[in-house]
Design a protein around this motif. Structure first.
Motif, PDB file in Angstrom:
ATOM      1  N   ILE A   1      46.547 105.454   2.664  1.00 15.13           N
ATOM      2  CA  ILE A   1      47.952 105.312   2.264  1.00 15.13           C
ATOM      3  C   ILE A   1      48.645 104.347   3.212  1.00 15.13           C
ATOM      4  CG2 ILE A   1      50.188 106.491   2.122  1.00 15.13           C
ATOM      5  CD1 ILE A   1      48.595 108.995   1.190  1.00 15.13           C
ATOM      6  N   SER A   2      48.423 104.529   4.488  1.00 12.92           N
ATOM      7  CA  SER A   2      49.044 103.681   5.507  1.00 12.92           C
ATOM      8  C   SER A   2      48.625 102.222   5.365  1.00 12.92           C
ATOM      9  CB  SER A   2      48.671 104.220   6.891  1.00 12.92           C
ATOM     10  OG  SER A   2      49.130 103.365   7.886  1.00 12.92           O
ATOM     11  N   THR A   3      47.334 101.975   5.209  1.00 13.00           N
ATOM     12  CA  THR A   3      46.866 100.586   5.086  1.00 13.00           C
ATOM     13  C   THR A   3      47.329  99.958   3.775  1.00 13.00           C
ATOM     14  OG1 THR A   3      44.717 101.268   4.204  1.00 13.00           O
ATOM     15  CG2 THR A   3      44.855 100.929   6.592  1.00 13.00           C
ATOM     16  N   THR A   4      47.386 100.758   2.726  1.00 13.48           N
ATOM     17  CA  THR A   4      47.861 100.240   1.437  1.00 13.48           C
ATOM     18  C   THR A   4      49.343  99.890   1.518  1.00 13.48           C
ATOM     19  OG1 THR A   4      46.196 101.480   0.213  1.00 13.48           O
ATOM     20  CG2 THR A   4      48.142 100.775  -1.017  1.00 13.48           C
ATOM     21  N   LYS A   5      50.133 100.747   2.118  1.00 16.42           N
ATOM     22  CA  LYS A   5      51.571 100.479   2.279  1.00 16.42           C
ATOM     23  C   LYS A   5      51.779  99.192   3.076  1.00 16.42           C
ATOM     24  CE  LYS A   5      56.026 101.825   2.760  1.00 16.42           C
ATOM     25  NZ  LYS A   5      56.973 102.203   1.779  1.00 16.42           N
ATOM     26  N   ASN A   6      51.043  99.035   4.176  1.00 13.74           N
ATOM     27  CA  ASN A   6      51.160  97.820   4.987  1.00 13.74           C
ATOM     28  C   ASN A   6      50.780  96.581   4.193  1.00 13.74           C
ATOM     29  OD1 ASN A   6      52.029  99.268   7.201  1.00 13.74           O
ATOM     30  ND2 ASN A   6      49.989  99.425   8.100  1.00 13.74           N
ATOM     31  N   TYR A   7      49.715  96.667   3.429  1.00 20.16           N
ATOM     32  CA  TYR A   7      49.288  95.523   2.619  1.00 20.16           C
ATOM     33  C   TYR A   7      50.361  95.162   1.590  1.00 20.16           C
ATOM     34  CZ  TYR A   7      47.221  92.715  -0.958  1.00 20.16           C
ATOM     35  OH  TYR A   7      47.013  91.722  -1.874  1.00 20.16           O
ATOM     36  N   LEU A   8      50.877  96.151   0.883  1.00 17.29           N
ATOM     37  CA  LEU A   8      51.871  95.886  -0.153  1.00 17.29           C
ATOM     38  C   LEU A   8      53.168  95.328   0.436  1.00 17.29           C
ATOM     39  CD1 LEU A   8      51.284  98.989  -2.446  1.00 17.29           C
ATOM     40  CD2 LEU A   8      50.586  96.624  -2.881  1.00 17.29           C
ATOM     41  N   LEU A   9      53.546  95.789   1.607  1.00 18.38           N
ATOM     42  CA  LEU A   9      54.745  95.251   2.258  1.00 18.38           C
ATOM     43  C   LEU A   9      54.536  93.794   2.689  1.00 18.38           C
ATOM     44  CD1 LEU A   9      55.924  98.307   4.373  1.00 18.38           C
ATOM     45  CD2 LEU A   9      57.039  97.330   2.357  1.00 18.38           C
ATOM     46  N   LYS A  10      53.347  93.482   3.176  1.00 17.55           N
ATOM     47  CA  LYS A  10      53.041  92.092   3.561  1.00 17.55           C
ATOM     48  C   LYS A  10      53.087  91.169   2.361  1.00 17.55           C
ATOM     49  CE  LYS A  10      49.687  93.025   6.946  1.00 17.55           C
ATOM     50  NZ  LYS A  10      48.348  92.757   7.431  1.00 17.55           N
ATOM     51  N   ARG A  11      52.716  91.691   1.217  1.00 16.99           N
ATOM     52  CA  ARG A  11      52.698  90.915  -0.016  1.00 16.99           C
ATOM     53  C   ARG A  11      54.112  90.543  -0.445  1.00 16.99           C
ATOM     54  NH1 ARG A  11      51.163  93.444  -5.685  1.00 16.99           N
ATOM     55  NH2 ARG A  11      53.083  94.445  -5.115  1.00 16.99           N
TER      56      ARG A  11
ATOM     57  N   LYS B   1      61.986 101.842 -17.158  1.00 23.74           N
ATOM     58  CA  LYS B   1      62.939 101.260 -18.110  1.00 23.74           C
ATOM     59  C   LYS B   1      63.132  99.775 -17.820  1.00 23.74           C
ATOM     60  CE  LYS B   1      65.092 105.581 -19.178  1.00 23.74           C
ATOM     61  NZ  LYS B   1      66.168 106.496 -19.018  1.00 23.74           N
ATOM     62  N   ASP B   2      62.792  99.372 -16.604  1.00 23.90           N
ATOM     63  CA  ASP B   2      62.821  97.966 -16.198  1.00 23.90           C
ATOM     64  C   ASP B   2      61.511  97.313 -16.660  1.00 23.90           C
ATOM     65  OD1 ASP B   2      62.561  95.525 -14.853  1.00 23.90           O
ATOM     66  OD2 ASP B   2      63.196  96.327 -12.921  1.00 23.90           O
ATOM     67  N   PRO B   3      61.589  96.244 -17.494  1.00 23.02           N
ATOM     68  CA  PRO B   3      60.370  95.595 -17.991  1.00 23.02           C
ATOM     69  C   PRO B   3      59.427  95.123 -16.875  1.00 23.02           C
ATOM     70  CG  PRO B   3      62.300  94.733 -19.107  1.00 23.02           C
ATOM     71  CD  PRO B   3      62.798  95.621 -18.018  1.00 23.02           C
ATOM     72  N   TYR B   4      59.982  94.707 -15.756  1.00 23.49           N
ATOM     73  CA  TYR B   4      59.154  94.276 -14.624  1.00 23.49           C
ATOM     74  C   TYR B   4      58.313  95.444 -14.124  1.00 23.49           C
ATOM     75  CZ  TYR B   4      57.942  92.711  -9.908  1.00 23.49           C
ATOM     76  OH  TYR B   4      57.260  92.392  -8.768  1.00 23.49           O
ATOM     77  N   GLU B   5      58.901  96.608 -14.055  1.00 26.32           N
ATOM     78  CA  GLU B   5      58.193  97.801 -13.573  1.00 26.32           C
ATOM     79  C   GLU B   5      57.164  98.309 -14.578  1.00 26.32           C
ATOM     80  OE1 GLU B   5      58.330  99.212 -10.542  1.00 26.32           O
ATOM     81  OE2 GLU B   5      59.778  97.731  -9.878  1.00 26.32           O
ATOM     82  N   GLN B   6      57.396  98.054 -15.867  1.00 25.60           N
ATOM     83  CA  GLN B   6      56.456  98.499 -16.895  1.00 25.60           C
ATOM     84  C   GLN B   6      55.092  97.843 -16.724  1.00 25.60           C
ATOM     85  OE1 GLN B   6      58.233  97.723 -20.694  1.00 25.60           O
ATOM     86  NE2 GLN B   6      59.582  99.492 -20.558  1.00 25.60           N
ATOM     87  N   LYS B   7      55.059  96.669 -16.095  1.00 29.33           N
ATOM     88  CA  LYS B   7      53.791  95.957 -15.887  1.00 29.33           C
ATOM     89  C   LYS B   7      52.798  96.804 -15.105  1.00 29.33           C
ATOM     90  CE  LYS B   7      55.822  91.399 -16.034  1.00 29.33           C
ATOM     91  NZ  LYS B   7      56.119  90.162 -15.316  1.00 29.33           N
ATOM     92  N   ALA B   8      53.297  97.642 -14.226  1.00 37.25           N
ATOM     93  CA  ALA B   8      52.413  98.490 -13.421  1.00 37.25           C
ATOM     94  C   ALA B   8      51.594  99.418 -14.310  1.00 37.25           C
ATOM     95  CB  ALA B   8      53.227  99.286 -12.415  1.00 37.25           C
ATOM     96  N   LEU B   9      52.166  99.858 -15.423  1.00 31.63           N
ATOM     97  CA  LEU B   9      51.456 100.767 -16.319  1.00 31.63           C
ATOM     98  C   LEU B   9      50.348 100.071 -17.103  1.00 31.63           C
ATOM     99  CD1 LEU B   9      54.409 102.948 -17.634  1.00 31.63           C
ATOM    100  CD2 LEU B   9      52.736 103.520 -15.864  1.00 31.63           C
TER     101      LEU B   9
ATOM    102  N   CYS C   1      45.791  94.893  -5.811  1.00 28.34           N
ATOM    103  CA  CYS C   1      46.844  95.862  -5.461  1.00 28.34           C
ATOM    104  C   CYS C   1      46.685  97.158  -6.237  1.00 28.34           C
ATOM    105  CB  CYS C   1      48.222  95.278  -5.744  1.00 28.34           C
ATOM    106  SG  CYS C   1      48.645  93.930  -4.660  1.00 28.34           S
ATOM    107  N   PHE C   2      46.463  97.062  -7.530  1.00 27.11           N
ATOM    108  CA  PHE C   2      46.330  98.274  -8.322  1.00 27.11           C
ATOM    109  C   PHE C   2      45.006  98.973  -8.069  1.00 27.11           C
ATOM    110  CE2 PHE C   2      49.986  96.407 -10.334  1.00 27.11           C
ATOM    111  CZ  PHE C   2      50.804  97.519 -10.395  1.00 27.11           C
ATOM    112  N   SER C   3      44.006  98.228  -7.636  1.00 26.45           N
ATOM    113  CA  SER C   3      42.751  98.866  -7.213  1.00 26.45           C
ATOM    114  C   SER C   3      43.003  99.722  -5.982  1.00 26.45           C
ATOM    115  CB  SER C   3      41.683  97.816  -6.905  1.00 26.45           C
ATOM    116  OG  SER C   3      41.313  97.133  -8.076  1.00 26.45           O
ATOM    117  N   ARG C   4      43.830  99.224  -5.090  1.00 22.78           N
ATOM    118  CA  ARG C   4      44.171 100.009  -3.898  1.00 22.78           C
ATOM    119  C   ARG C   4      44.910 101.290  -4.282  1.00 22.78           C
ATOM    120  NH1 ARG C   4      44.264  96.548   1.333  1.00 22.78           N
ATOM    121  NH2 ARG C   4      44.867  98.544   2.227  1.00 22.78           N
TER     122      ARG C   4
END
Length: 171
Positions: free
Chosen positions: A71-81, A124-132, A48-51
């Motif tokens: 962008i379109s294919t990445t959005k579709n993939y992430l939504l399916k996930r 500020k959300d610890p779950y979201e910090q994982k993305a960094l 996901c982060f590679s995308r």
């Protein structure tokens, strides 16, 4: 951990090194090794982060025509996930709605500042910090706002000796 998973982490780290050196074609080459080699089943997080990083690379290479499709294919993939980080959603909206349609430098800088503020609020959300842990999107935005290289901004934030995150990846 399998050899394929080790390779995926290595490829991602190579992509990050090349990205930091502004060698976007080589960064893209290593990201494509992950995206095209069915590593999706091994490390969905890394995939996901590679995308997402691939989208940033396409932007840096000024490949707007390909970027729209990706962008379109990445959005579709992430939504399916069915597990879209808020940060991922912010990035995709920014790329799709703002970045590709702004051609004025002042407006572009304002757009970068706006998304940076959104991302800071979300992290500020610890779950979201994982993305960094996978890619420091905020530092990339700061590099654009300040007119400095991504590597320079990251070096200014990283304590000496710090190389990778707990997941073995860092950008």
């Amino acid at each position: 951990i399998s050899i394929e998973e080790d390779n995926a982490v290595l490829y991602y780290n190579m992509a990050c090194i090349y990205f930091g050196n502004e060698e976007y074609k080589l960064a893209n080459k290593y990201l494509n090794k992950i995206l095209n080699d069915n590593i999706i089943d091994l490390r969905t997080d890394l995939y996901c982060f590679s995308r997402l990083l691939s989208l940033i690379v396409y932007y840096e290479m000024k490949k707007g025509d390909l970027l729209e499709y990706r962008i379109s294919t990445t959005k579709n993939y992430l939504l399916k996930r069915k597990r879209l980080y808020q940060m991922e959603d912010i990035i995709l909206k920014f790329l799709r709605k703002d970045l590709l349609h702004i051609h004025n430098y002042r407006q572009l800088i304002e757009a970068f500042k706006n998304i940076r503020e959104q991302m800071i609020a979300v992290t500020k959300d610890p779950y979201e910090q994982k993305a960094l842990e996978y890619f420091d999107f905020i530092s990339w935005l700061e590099s654009k706002i300040e007119g400095r290289s991504f590597a320079e901004v990251v070096r200014g934030k990283t304590p000496e000796g710090s190389v990778t995150s707990k997941k073995g990846v860092s950008c």
